[in-house]
Structures are given as C-alpha cells and as structure tokens.
Design a protein around this motif. Structure first.
Motif: not given
Length: 170
Positions: A81-82, A99-100, A107-111, A132-135
């Motif tokens: 994730i980082p 990457n998106a 899925s991680d709130n860090f992103l 889509l990633a946000l969803s």
C-alpha cells in the motif's frame, strides 16, 4: 528461467515499460517482463513491489499488466500500500491508472486522499478506476466528493457509476 537479480535489473531498466505500440515492435521485452512476473511469483522478494508498480507502460501490456496484481497479492498489504500511494503520484498516466486499478484489491483508507484527488483527473480511465477503488474503501467519506464530481462530470459511464454508488450505499 530468469533469476531474481536479473529480474530486478530488468524492472529497474523499465520504469515504465514502453507503450503497447512500441512493445509490439519489440515483443521480446514483453516476454522478458512476463518471465520476470513468473520469477517473483515463485521467489519472494519485496524489492520487486515498487518496481512492478512503476513498470506499467502505455495501455495494457497485451494482457500482462493485469497479471501483475497476482504477484503483489503474495505480499502483505502493509508492504504494498505505501508504494501504491507513491505510484499514484507518478508523472506517467499509465502508472497512475494501473495503480488505481490495483488499489481496488488493496483497499485501505491510507489511499483514500490520493484516490479522491484522482476523481478530478483529466483522464477518464483514471477517474473511473479511482472511483471504483474508492467504492471499496472501509471509510465512506469519499461520497461527498463524488456528489461534487457528479456536477462537473461529462462522461456518461462515470456519471452512471457515481449515481449507482451513491444510490446503493446511502
């Protein structure tokens, strides 16, 4: 078969790979890239993570780019994730896009902040992948940003996606 050190050197040399039109002229590069992918499926080495995440050239790598996620899933999320977060700031749109896409599976709130910024990107494919990633994010704070994006969005597929997400997740 390629060994890990050769594979790492190859990835270091291609940050990112050439566009698909260039790869079609030199298919050997893509064949080696696929061998590199197989190498890291068989041999654990976290040094490949940022190299793969920044290796995506233009378009889809003739189907090989989709397979890179399988390599990344071999590693703990906290390692991957980082590097996704950093790659979402790349100067190469193909790297941002892929990457998106990968962020959908990680899925991680860090992103979340990085992905929210991408919903206003000029590239429609990047916007779609970011939404889509946000969803998939545990934190649903992004919805207010989608409502705002809906006002300005001109792409019908994205409008439909946003409306569906807002309707289904109220």
């Amino acid at each position: 078969m390629i060994d890990k050190e050769e594979a790492l050197k190859f990835l270091e040399a291609y940050q990112p790979l050439p566009s698909d039109s260039e790869l079609s002229k030199n298919i050997n590069i893509l064949n080696i890239y696929n061998e590199v992918r197989k190498c890291f499926l068989a041999h654990y080495d976290p040094r490949c993570i940022p190299l793969f995440l920044n290796s995506f050239g233009g378009r889809n790598g003739f189907g090989v780019y989709q397979l890179i996620e399988d390599v990344l899933k071999c590693y703990p999320s906290e390692l991957v994730i980082p590097f996704i977060k950093l790659a979402l700031h790349s100067k190469f749109e193909s790297v941002i896009y892929w990457n998106a896409q990968i962020a959908i599976s990680f899925s991680d709130n860090f992103l979340q902040e990085n992905l929210i910024n991408l919903i206003n990107h000029h590239n429609v494919d990047i916007r779609y992948a970011a939404i889509l990633a946000l969803s998939r994010m545990p934190n649903q704070d992004y919805k207010e940003y989608l409502k705002t994006r809906l006002i300005f969005e001109s792409d019908n597929d994205i409008i439909e996606l946003i409306q569906e997400l807002l309707e289904n997740n109220n």
